[in-house]
Design a protein around this motif. Structure first.
Motif, PDB file in Angstrom:
ATOM      1  N   LYS A 164       9.406  -5.641   7.626  1.00  0.00           N
ATOM      2  CA  LYS A 164      10.805  -4.420   7.488  1.00  0.00           C
ATOM      3  C   LYS A 164      10.479  -3.426   6.487  1.00  0.00           C
ATOM      4  O   LYS A 164      10.176  -4.631   5.800  1.00  0.00           O
ATOM      5  N   SER A 165      10.638  -2.220   6.588  1.00  0.00           N
ATOM      6  CA  SER A 165      11.761  -1.380   5.688  1.00  0.00           C
ATOM      7  C   SER A 165      12.054  -0.471   6.182  1.00  0.00           C
ATOM      8  O   SER A 165      11.988  -0.203   7.356  1.00  0.00           O
ATOM      9  N   VAL A 166      13.008   0.090   5.461  1.00  0.00           N
ATOM     10  CA  VAL A 166      13.547   1.875   6.204  1.00  0.00           C
ATOM     11  C   VAL A 166      13.363   2.608   5.174  1.00  0.00           C
ATOM     12  O   VAL A 166      13.420   3.437   5.556  1.00  0.00           O
ATOM     13  N   THR A 167      12.038   2.384   4.088  1.00  0.00           N
ATOM     14  CA  THR A 167      10.913   3.809   3.855  1.00  0.00           C
ATOM     15  C   THR A 167       9.737   4.366   4.925  1.00  0.00           C
ATOM     16  O   THR A 167       9.311   3.243   5.389  1.00  0.00           O
ATOM     17  N   LYS A 168      10.487   5.630   5.033  1.00  0.00           N
ATOM     18  CA  LYS A 168       9.448   5.669   6.338  1.00  0.00           C
ATOM     19  C   LYS A 168       7.513   5.620   5.983  1.00  0.00           C
ATOM     20  O   LYS A 168       7.080   5.522   6.786  1.00  0.00           O
TER      21      LYS A 168
END
Length: 288
Positions: free
Chosen positions: A245-249
């Motif tokens: 998971k990550s919200v950093t593209k």
């Protein structure tokens, strides 16, 4: 081992297929989920792992729809909340998931954790089984289940099948647990593999706490990869379905670039020597 790609699928006991790499949205704010899910799908992911407790089912589904990718090419997972494990709550959550996502079916619905006592756990499972029979769910499974709880569920499934007919107890397709070299869970993994149950690995990147670990740094240097990519490759080669998971593209992209190299057997064995470190929230060791 067989060559893996981001579009590789494993067949589950249900007969349906699951993509070997999932995009996790745990702790992703609802107002960001649509955007980052769209980016993950653009990169090549086809599998999104959400949960009722994450409060982002709806926005994750919106991102999947906005991608323009046909529904049948996408795989959506959600979960019954850990503290609401019983039959009636689970029936309600299944219907609500379909309502807020606008989907006709959920690809995979899991019991989030083995809380609530045996009667409520089995009641929640029965709701999932009925969801499958009604065409609302394609495959069902569990999360954070240790061997004790897996044995309990298996015994109920076998008993129900014996009384009511094959398949009436439901088909256990997946167990999603925290997995990485420092938490290998061999007993749980062996139980699942012996039965063909797919093992999903959450927190496969060890919450970014092992970036400089001496087990990873030399391998990252050798293959020109990041420690995170080494960990994800380890997970794939173990036969797991990792859920980074990550919200950093840029990291979403990085986490998908794990198919152009393969760890050697001795390197896999070296990673397997990671030392167990118990996590703070671990229902798999409970005897409830």
């Amino acid at each position: 081992m067989a060559k893996l790609a981001i579009n590789t699928n494993y067949r589950m006991p249900s007969g349906y297929e699951i993509p070997v790499l999932g995009y996790g949205v745990y702790q992703t704010p609802a107002d960001q989920a649509s955007d980052v899910v769209q980016h993950a799908l653009k990169v090549g992911y086809r599998h999104v792992d959400s949960a009722v407790a994450y409060h982002n089912e709806q926005s994750s589904a919106e991102g999947m729809k906005a991608s323009g990718i046909p529904r049948e090419e996408l795989f959506f997972t959600t979960k019954i909340p850990p503290r609401q494990m019983n039959y009636e709550n689970s029936k309600r959550h299944i219907d609500n998931t379909l309502k807020i996502t606008g989907y006709d079916y959920v690809d995979l619905y899991l019991l989030h954790a083995p809380y609530g006592g045996k009667e409520n756990r089995i009641g929640a499972w029965k709701a999932l089984v009925e969801g499958v029979a009604a065409g609302k769910i394609r495959s069902i499974g569990v999360s954070n289940y240790g061997v004790h709880h897996l044995d309990e569920l298996e015994a109920w499934i076998k008993s129900t099948d014996g009384k009511e007919g094959q398949g009436k107890g439901g088909v256990l397709s997946v167990n999603q647990i925290e997995l990485h070299p420092w938490l290998a869970r061999k007993d749980i993994v062996d139980w699942c593999k012996d039965r063909g149950v797919v093992v999903e690995a959450y927190s496969p990147l060890v919450r970014a706490t092992k970036t400089n670990d001496p087990l990873l740094v030399p391998l990252a240097s050798k293959y020109g990869k990041t420690p995170s990519q080494i960990l994800l490759r380890w997970s794939l080669q173990k036969g797991f379905v990792p859920l980074p998971k990550s919200v950093t593209k840029s990291r979403i992209e990085e986490n998908a670039q794990i198919y152009d190299f393969e760890l050697a057997d001795d390197e896999m064995q070296k990673l397997d020597t990671g030392v167990y470190e118990p996590c703070a929230w671990d229902p798999t060791v409970s005897s409830d």
